[in-house]
Design a protein around this motif. Structure first.
Motif, mmCIF file in Angstrom:
data_model
loop_
_atom_site.group_PDB
_atom_site.id
_atom_site.type_symbol
_atom_site.label_atom_id
_atom_site.label_comp_id
_atom_site.label_asym_id
_atom_site.label_seq_id
_atom_site.Cartn_x
_atom_site.Cartn_y
_atom_site.Cartn_z
ATOM 1 N N GLY A 159 54.046 -26.309 -39.061
ATOM 2 C CA GLY A 159 54.863 -26.648 -40.218
ATOM 3 C C GLY A 159 55.773 -25.502 -40.619
ATOM 4 O O GLY A 159 56.926 -25.697 -40.954
ATOM 5 N N SER A 160 55.254 -24.287 -40.568
ATOM 6 C CA SER A 160 56.091 -23.149 -40.926
ATOM 7 C C SER A 160 57.158 -22.921 -39.857
ATOM 8 O O SER A 160 58.271 -22.519 -40.157
ATOM 9 N N ALA A 166 59.863 -25.357 -40.572
ATOM 10 C CA ALA A 166 60.670 -24.901 -41.701
ATOM 11 C C ALA A 166 61.660 -23.833 -41.250
ATOM 12 O O ALA A 166 62.827 -23.846 -41.665
ATOM 13 N N ASN A 167 61.214 -22.916 -40.402
ATOM 14 C CA ASN A 167 62.121 -21.895 -39.881
ATOM 15 C C ASN A 167 63.209 -22.515 -39.026
ATOM 16 O O ASN A 167 64.368 -22.112 -39.091
ATOM 17 N N SER A 205 65.697 -24.196 -41.312
ATOM 18 C CA SER A 205 66.489 -23.180 -42.002
ATOM 19 C C SER A 205 67.537 -22.569 -41.066
ATOM 20 O O SER A 205 68.695 -22.372 -41.462
#
Length: 115
Positions: free
Chosen positions: A42-43, A46-47, A50
């Motif tokens: 998930g992170s 997100a990266n 972004s």
């Protein structure tokens, strides 16, 4: 009460077998490492998202700089380069909007699911 609990467990096992395409699951319990793996992905997502938004921003800034340079009469920037940069920025922005719309649609669908 214990009989109902076993029945519920049996139903959950049969549903798990159906969900895996009638293959027997190799491991029924979840451990902490599997949960943290999901959180790491998930992170990373997100990266990734972004970075994609930042890339679209860079493409739009580049198109704006070329447009400004062309309007000011800079001989190193041609009309073709300016138009191509503007179209790239437009396509990138439209794609970003479409991705956002799909995310909102998926979010609404997930939120409307019964618990």
């Amino acid at each position: 009460m214990d009989i109902k609990g076993n029945s519920l467990y049996a139903q959950m096992q049969s549903m798990a077998v159906e969900a895996t395409g009638n293959r027997l699951p190799t491991q029924m319990n979840t451990d902490v490492n599997q949960v943290s793996q999901v959180n790491n992905s998930g992170s990373n997502f997100a990266n990734l998202l972004s970075d994609a938004v930042n890339k679209v921003n860079e493409v739009q800034k580049e198109a704006g700089d070329k447009r400004t340079a062309f309007e000011l009469g800079d001989q190193s920037v041609t009309l073709a380069e300016t138009m191509i940069a503007a179209q790239k920025a437009s396509v990138a922005f439209d794609a970003t909007v479409q991705v956002r719309n799909k995310f909102v649609e998926a979010y609404k669908e997930i939120m409307s699911m019964p618990v």
